[in-house]
Design an enzyme around this catalytic site. Structure first.
Site, short mmCIF file in Angstrom:
data_model
loop_
_atom_site.label_atom_id
_atom_site.label_comp_id
_atom_site.label_asym_id
_atom_site.label_seq_id
_atom_site.Cartn_x
_atom_site.Cartn_y
_atom_site.Cartn_z
N ARG A 1 -38.21 57.99 84.64
CA ARG A 1 -38.40 59.36 85.13
C ARG A 1 -39.81 59.82 84.80
NH1 ARG A 1 -38.58 61.26 79.92
NH2 ARG A 1 -36.93 60.48 78.60
N HIS B 1 -37.27 61.93 65.61
CA HIS B 1 -37.48 61.01 66.74
C HIS B 1 -37.76 61.72 68.05
CE1 HIS B 1 -36.25 57.95 63.98
NE2 HIS B 1 -35.03 58.41 63.89
#
Ligand code: ADP
Length: 493
Positions: free
Chosen positions: A293, A236
């Site tokens: 972010r 992942h």
């Protein structure tokens, strides 16, 4: 405009942010841990201050210490980079409390989007499709959850509300494993994030990971800067990213981009962010999460839009209007990024540590290397093993792939084992060339990494020692045939 900005990070992203700050006439201030005293990001900055400590917890995660340095040194704003404190609402709040601008979204948005259950609810309210799932109280025990899992249909995915970095996820393939998996997942989530809340989602088979770069300013403008496909993942975690996505059509781009912007507006999003989606094999997309972010893979977007995203972050944080409107944004060509890790793909991706005896990144038109290391750098086991990012641009995908292969093959790193041979094997795979990407690509396709035998590295190292640094150009890659093939990738000219 800010005069002095502190970069609360290390490695390639700290170096990259320092560059943009300096190009804007802003003083770039670095902070560093003990093992990083001579790191490249310290040398790249105009000023640098010691945090002390070795591990992340002892150094780059110390909110009070960072604020103390910022206060003492007359810092106007802090750029958190990615990772570390970048998505920590307490840090964003501590900056605000100290009268320092946090270059990112508001603490409230960070908090809301950091909770995947809340984020999903907000996106549902904004009319964005989400993965079918269930969230609710776990107090009544497993028996109360069984019907929900059944309704979703196996396999289901257990996720942590506070999850990140691919951690805290568990696939449950049948009902008999539900109870034990729930228990383990909760325990893991509590240990990793200090928050044991979990939720269920339908496990989507072979999805693509497609995300949209969004950007908002404090005047209510929100735009998207198109998509990035990040389906090549290991555990992942993304390792190769590109834009545009080979699966994208103008209609789908419009639908997904509109959904991302609509949701961002609904939550009052400011500064840079990423809305992540999954796209299933039937072409249906689902919201996954928002990252509040700058993303590791942001250079891919910079390459195809020709905009410096860090510069835009700084401008927006200083209260200026976004430097681009949706209509002004255009895509050009194709960009691909490979993350260069100090790890050994042939030994289970074991991290590799040591001193970089020789380090020569590739140079060429439309080749960008965002590097956190240089020759002589120490690669320690204290932090993430990513050394650098290699980004290439081509007028189309095929050209970009060919260029990436060239750039990888001309990336010289001696002293640690890197993921370069593995990356070459992935991008040379016919399924990659065909653009048939999905998040299980690496598990389902046989990736044959060409062995870089220890002997080859030793020969190369000997050549370096013998020839000295000045003669780097005299070491080059062997052609496919000829006598030098026996020494692998290296020969002396
Ligand atoms: P994290 O915040 O830990 O990165 P994400 O929710 O962004 O977690 O998911 C990371 C990756 O996990 C995705 O890119 C995808 O590969 C996989 N994933 C997440 N949710 C699902 C799902 N419901 N079905 C299949 N894969 C999933």
């Amino acid at each position: 405009m800010f005069r002095k900005v502190l970069i609360a990070n290390r490695g390639e992203i700290a170096v990259r942010i320092a560059g943009t700050l300096q190009q804007m006439g802003i003083t770039a201030v670095a902070i560093y841990s003990e093992p990083d005293a001579r790191a490249l990001h310290v040398r790249a900055a105009d000023e640098a201050y010691a945090l002390g400590g070795k591990t992340s917890a002892e150094s780059y995660l110390r909110i009070e210490k960072i604020i103390e340095i910022a206060r003492a040194r007359g810092i106007d704003a802090i750029h958190p980079g990615y990772g570390f404190l970048s998505e920590n609402e307490d840090f964003a709040q501590a900056c605000a409390d100290a009268g320092i601008t946090f270059i990112g979204p508001s603490p409230q948005v960070i908090r809301e989007m950091g909770d995947k259950i809340v984020a999903k609810e907000k996106f549902v309210a904004a009319g964005v499709p989400v993965v079918p799932g269930w969230s609710g109280s776990l107090d009544a025990g497993v028996d109360s959850i069984r019907p929900h899992a059944q309704k979703i249909g196996y396999p289901v995915l257990i996720k942590a509300a506070a999850g990140g970095g691919g951690k805290g996820m568990r696939v449950v393939r049948s009902e008999k494993d539900l109870a034990s998996s729930l228990e383990v997942a909760q325990r893991e989530a509590r240990a990793a994030f200090g928050d044991g809340r979990i939720f269920l989602e339908k496990y989507i088979d072979r999805p693509r990971h497609i995300e949209f770069q969004i950007f908002g300013d404090t005047r209510g403008n929100v735009v998207h800067l198109f998509e990035r496909e990040c389906s090549i993942q290991r555990r992942h975690q993304k390792i190769i990213e590109e834009s545009p996505s080979p699966a994208m059509t103008p209609e789908l781009r419009k639908k997904m981009g509109d959904a991302a912007v609509r949701a961002a507006k609904a939550i009052g999003y400011t500064n840079a962010g990423t809305v992540e989606f999954m796209l299933d094999e039937a072409g249906q997309f689902y919201f996954l999460e928002v990252n509040t972010r700058l993303q590791v893979e942001h250079p891919v977007t910079e390459m195809i839009t020709q905009h410096d995203l860090v510069r835009a972050q700084v401008l927006v944080a200083a209260g200026e209007e976004l430097p681009f409107s949706q209509d002004e944004l255009a895509r050009h060509g194709h960009a691909i990024e490979c993350r260069i890790y100090a790890e050994d793909a042939q030994r289970g991706f074991l991290p590799s540590t040591g001193t970089l005896a020789h380090y020569v990144p590739p140079i060429g038109a439309n080749i960008r290397v965002d590097s956190g290391v240089g020759e002589g750098s120490e690669v320690s086991s204290y932090y993430d093993p990513m050394l650098a990012k290699l980004i290439v641009w081509g007028s189309d995908r095929a050209e970009a792939i060919t260029k990436m292969d060239w750039a990888l093959s001309h990336y010289v790193v001696l002293g640690v084992t890197t993921s370069i041979p593995f990356l070459r094997a992935v991008i040379s795979h016919p399924e990659f060339a065909a653009g048939r990407l999905h998040t299980q690509f690496l598990e389902q396709n046989a990736i044959r990494t060409e062995a870089c035998e220890p002997g080859h590295a030793l020969i190369a190292a000997a050549l370096v020692l013998q020839n000295g640094r000045a003669t780097t150009s005299r070491i080059e890659h062997a052609k496919a045939d000829g006598p030098w093939q026996s020494v692998g990738a290296w020969r002396v000219r």
